[in-house]
Design a protein around this motif. Structure first.
Motif, PDB file in Angstrom:
ATOM      1  N   ASP A 103       0.845  -1.198   0.000  1.00 23.82           N
ATOM      2  CA  ASP A 103       0.000   0.000   0.000  1.00 23.82           C
ATOM      3  C   ASP A 103       0.875   1.240   0.000  1.00 23.82           C
ATOM      4  N   GLY A 104       0.283   2.408   0.141  1.00 23.76           N
ATOM      5  CA  GLY A 104       1.013   3.675   0.065  1.00 23.76           C
ATOM      6  C   GLY A 104       2.043   3.844   1.168  1.00 23.76           C
ATOM      7  N   ALA A 105       1.876   3.190   2.317  1.00 25.62           N
ATOM      8  CA  ALA A 105       2.809   3.330   3.434  1.00 25.62           C
ATOM      9  C   ALA A 105       3.996   2.389   3.315  1.00 25.62           C
ATOM     10  N   GLY A 106       4.035   1.573   2.259  1.00 23.48           N
ATOM     11  CA  GLY A 106       5.152   0.657   2.084  1.00 23.48           C
ATOM     12  C   GLY A 106       4.956  -0.662   2.793  1.00 23.48           C
ATOM     13  N   ARG A 107       3.766  -0.906   3.348  1.00 26.33           N
ATOM     14  CA  ARG A 107       3.488  -2.164   4.039  1.00 26.33           C
ATOM     15  C   ARG A 107       2.718  -3.081   3.099  1.00 26.33           C
ATOM     16  N   LYS A 108       2.836  -4.346   3.370  1.00 26.20           N
ATOM     17  CA  LYS A 108       1.998  -5.299   2.660  1.00 26.20           C
ATOM     18  C   LYS A 108       0.606  -5.239   3.288  1.00 26.20           C
ATOM     19  N   PRO A 109      -0.449  -5.461   2.540  1.00 28.11           N
ATOM     20  CA  PRO A 109      -1.807  -5.305   3.076  1.00 28.11           C
ATOM     21  C   PRO A 109      -2.110  -6.186   4.275  1.00 28.11           C
ATOM     22  N   ASP A 110      -1.588  -7.407   4.363  1.00 27.38           N
ATOM     23  CA  ASP A 110      -1.914  -8.271   5.483  1.00 27.38           C
ATOM     24  C   ASP A 110      -0.954  -8.083   6.657  1.00 27.38           C
ATOM     25  N   GLU A 111       0.062  -7.226   6.532  1.00 29.47           N
ATOM     26  CA  GLU A 111       1.015  -6.975   7.608  1.00 29.47           C
ATOM     27  C   GLU A 111       0.415  -5.987   8.597  1.00 29.47           C
ATOM     28  N   GLN A 112       0.497  -6.293   9.906  1.00 26.12           N
ATOM     29  CA  GLN A 112      -0.097  -5.432  10.911  1.00 26.12           C
ATOM     30  C   GLN A 112       0.915  -4.403  11.387  1.00 26.12           C
ATOM     31  N   SER A 113       0.427  -3.214  11.725  1.00 27.66           N
ATOM     32  CA  SER A 113       1.330  -2.156  12.158  1.00 27.66           C
ATOM     33  C   SER A 113       1.747  -2.332  13.611  1.00 27.66           C
ATOM     34  N   ARG A 114       0.926  -3.000  14.430  1.00 23.75           N
ATOM     35  CA  ARG A 114       1.244  -3.197  15.844  1.00 23.75           C
ATOM     36  C   ARG A 114       1.342  -4.680  16.134  1.00 23.75           C
ATOM     37  N   PRO A 115       2.265  -5.080  17.024  1.00 25.70           N
ATOM     38  CA  PRO A 115       2.357  -6.492  17.394  1.00 25.70           C
ATOM     39  C   PRO A 115       1.112  -6.941  18.146  1.00 25.70           C
ATOM     40  N   VAL A 116       0.698  -8.152  17.911  1.00 26.88           N
ATOM     41  CA  VAL A 116      -0.525  -8.665  18.517  1.00 26.88           C
ATOM     42  C   VAL A 116      -0.251  -9.307  19.865  1.00 26.88           C
ATOM     43  N   THR A 117       0.803 -10.072  19.980  1.00 25.47           N
ATOM     44  CA  THR A 117       1.061 -10.800  21.219  1.00 25.47           C
ATOM     45  C   THR A 117       1.952  -9.993  22.147  1.00 25.47           C
ATOM     46  N   ALA A 118       1.914 -10.349  23.425  1.00 22.29           N
ATOM     47  CA  ALA A 118       2.733  -9.663  24.411  1.00 22.29           C
ATOM     48  C   ALA A 118       4.212  -9.904  24.146  1.00 22.29           C
ATOM     49  N   ALA A 119       4.559 -11.108  23.702  1.00 16.46           N
ATOM     50  CA  ALA A 119       5.960 -11.414  23.409  1.00 16.46           C
ATOM     51  C   ALA A 119       6.471 -10.558  22.261  1.00 16.46           C
ATOM     52  N   ALA A 120       5.629 -10.367  21.241  1.00 10.80           N
ATOM     53  CA  ALA A 120       6.033  -9.531  20.112  1.00 10.80           C
ATOM     54  C   ALA A 120       6.192  -8.079  20.534  1.00 10.80           C
ATOM     55  N   ARG A 121       5.325  -7.612  21.460  1.00 10.68           N
ATOM     56  CA  ARG A 121       5.454  -6.233  21.943  1.00 10.68           C
ATOM     57  C   ARG A 121       6.739  -6.056  22.737  1.00 10.68           C
ATOM     58  N   ARG A 122       7.069  -7.048  23.595  1.00 13.60           N
ATOM     59  CA  ARG A 122       8.316  -6.962  24.357  1.00 13.60           C
ATOM     60  C   ARG A 122       9.519  -6.939  23.431  1.00 13.60           C
TER      61      ARG A 122
END
Length: 150
Positions: free
Chosen positions: A15-34
């Protein structure tokens, strides 16, 4: 239908932001956030912790000997039974008044509508309790009169 080179290769469009459409901008799991937070930290923080110059003056390592502890070694331990000098009655009274005033400033006072509502509820409850106690008193009076024949 027109197929572009990126579609034919199996890659998904961005998309225009350079992300793939199915890629999320924020981590979903607590481990990914850490993991994301750990990677976002500056690398110089670990080095600064080991540096003694950044440590506050009051905080010394367990094995450090400071001048304060060296000087205190030769002095006697103060007695615990010494009571601090008590202030005069007027000083204590003024301190009490200041503390009471400070506590009263913390109070959330009710407005007029709330006060009327609370007063009505209390009066209704008091009338109910007076009626209940009076009714029980009359009932017990009749029972005692019937049992003992007075």
């Amino acid at each position: 239908m027109v197929v572009s080179d990126s579609d034919a290769s199996g890659e998904k469009a961005q998309d225009g932001a350079g992300r793939k459409p199915d890629e999320q901008s924020r981590p979903v799991t607590a481990a990914a956030r850490r993991e994301r937070r750990a990677s976002a930290r500056p690398s110089g923080k670990a080095d600064a912790k080991s540096d003694d110059k950044t440590r506050p003056a009051g905080k010394a390592k367990a094995g450090d000997k400071t001048e304060k502890t060296k000087d205190a070694k030769g002095t006697a331990t103060p007695k615990r039974d010494r009571k601090p000098k008590q202030a005069s009655i007027f000083a204590r009274l003024m301190r009490f008044i200041r503390e009471v005033w400070a506590e009263l400033r913390k109070v959330i006072w009710p407005n007029r509508k709330q006060m009327v509502t609370y007063t009505a509820v209390v009066l209704v409850f008091v009338v109910f309790m007076v009626a209940l106690v009076s009714g029980l008193d009359l009932a017990f009076k009749e029972v005692v009169g019937a049992v003992f024949g007075s």
